[in-house]
Design a protein around this motif. Structure first.
Motif, PDB file in Angstrom:
ATOM      1  N   TYR A  25       0.706  -1.356  -0.018  1.00 11.58           N
ATOM      2  CA  TYR A  25       0.041  -0.203   0.081  1.00 11.58           C
ATOM      3  C   TYR A  25       0.885   1.144  -0.006  1.00 11.58           C
ATOM      4  O   TYR A  25       1.894   1.149   0.491  1.00 11.58           O
ATOM      5  N   ASN A  26       0.216   2.133  -0.585  1.00 22.28           N
ATOM      6  CA  ASN A  26       1.098   3.708  -0.569  1.00 22.28           C
ATOM      7  C   ASN A  26       0.528   4.532   0.648  1.00 22.28           C
ATOM      8  O   ASN A  26       1.083   5.270   1.089  1.00 22.28           O
ATOM      9  N   THR A  27      -0.802   4.610   0.397  1.00 21.97           N
ATOM     10  CA  THR A  27      -1.788   5.719   1.183  1.00 21.97           C
ATOM     11  C   THR A  27      -2.744   4.855   2.113  1.00 21.97           C
ATOM     12  O   THR A  27      -3.321   3.856   2.006  1.00 21.97           O
ATOM     13  N   GLN A  43       1.086   8.851   4.006  1.00 18.20           N
ATOM     14  CA  GLN A  43       1.368   8.547   2.505  1.00 18.20           C
ATOM     15  C   GLN A  43       2.712   8.066   2.670  1.00 18.20           C
ATOM     16  O   GLN A  43       3.708   8.664   3.427  1.00 18.20           O
ATOM     17  N   GLU A  47       9.912   2.792   1.015  1.00 13.65           N
ATOM     18  CA  GLU A  47       9.483   1.508   1.955  1.00 13.65           C
ATOM     19  C   GLU A  47       9.419   1.352   3.209  1.00 13.65           C
ATOM     20  O   GLU A  47       8.281   0.875   3.582  1.00 13.65           O
TER      21      GLU A  47
END
Length: 161
Positions: A25-27, A43, A47
């Motif tokens: 996931y990023n957000t 956010q 990594e």
């Protein structure tokens, strides 16, 4: 209380309309509750590094904090990680509407700004897009009447996409 209900409503709406992506996931978007009640958007920019925006209500005023957090996995417990970080905050209490503890009776606007530290745990619930966390966030204010807030602690519920 009305603000908390609105936050939960929009969070629920977001969860049911967002496209789920289990795994990386990023957000993350979520709610926070404890000594403060509000929302959070995290956010990931690398990594292990993330930028976290917290907007919350405390003492009937509003505070916004922007933090950088570094995450580490706890290998003994699958899905559990801990993080530390630092950042800055700005808070506002309007005339007659807030109840900050450093004033007897609010008859003027109060603004504070300062630096924050944060340490916390985050757990991925059953390898899903939901995360539950706990953090402690002491803060130092540059205003002479507020100085140190060492009591900010909260539980977070976040959804990743």
């Amino acid at each position: 209380m009305k603000n908390a209900v609105l936050l939960f409503f929009f969070f629920g709406l977001f969860v049911f309309t967002a496209k789920a992506q289990v795994g990386a996931y990023n957000t993350m978007v979520g709610v926070t509750g404890g000594t403060n009640v509000g929302g959070t958007v995290k956010q990931f920019i690398s990594e292990t590094g993330a930028v976290d925006l917290l907007v919350y209500n405390r003492w009937r005023g509003w505070v916004g904090a922007l933090l950088y957090e570094h995450h580490w996995d706890i290998r003994e417990f699958d899905g559990l990680e801990w993080y530390v970080g630092a950042g800055a905050h700005y808070g506002i209490w309007k005339d007659g509407k807030g109840e900050p503890p450093w004033v007897y009776k609010i008859d003027q606007d109060y603004n504070v700004f300062g630096v924050d530290a944060i340490v916390g745990l985050e757990y991925n619930i059953n390898h899903s897009n939901f995360y539950i966390g706990l953090y402690w966030k002491p803060a130092y204010n540059f205003e002479e009447f507020t100085k140190l807030w060492e009591d900010e602690a909260a539980v977070t519920l976040r959804y990743s996409f």
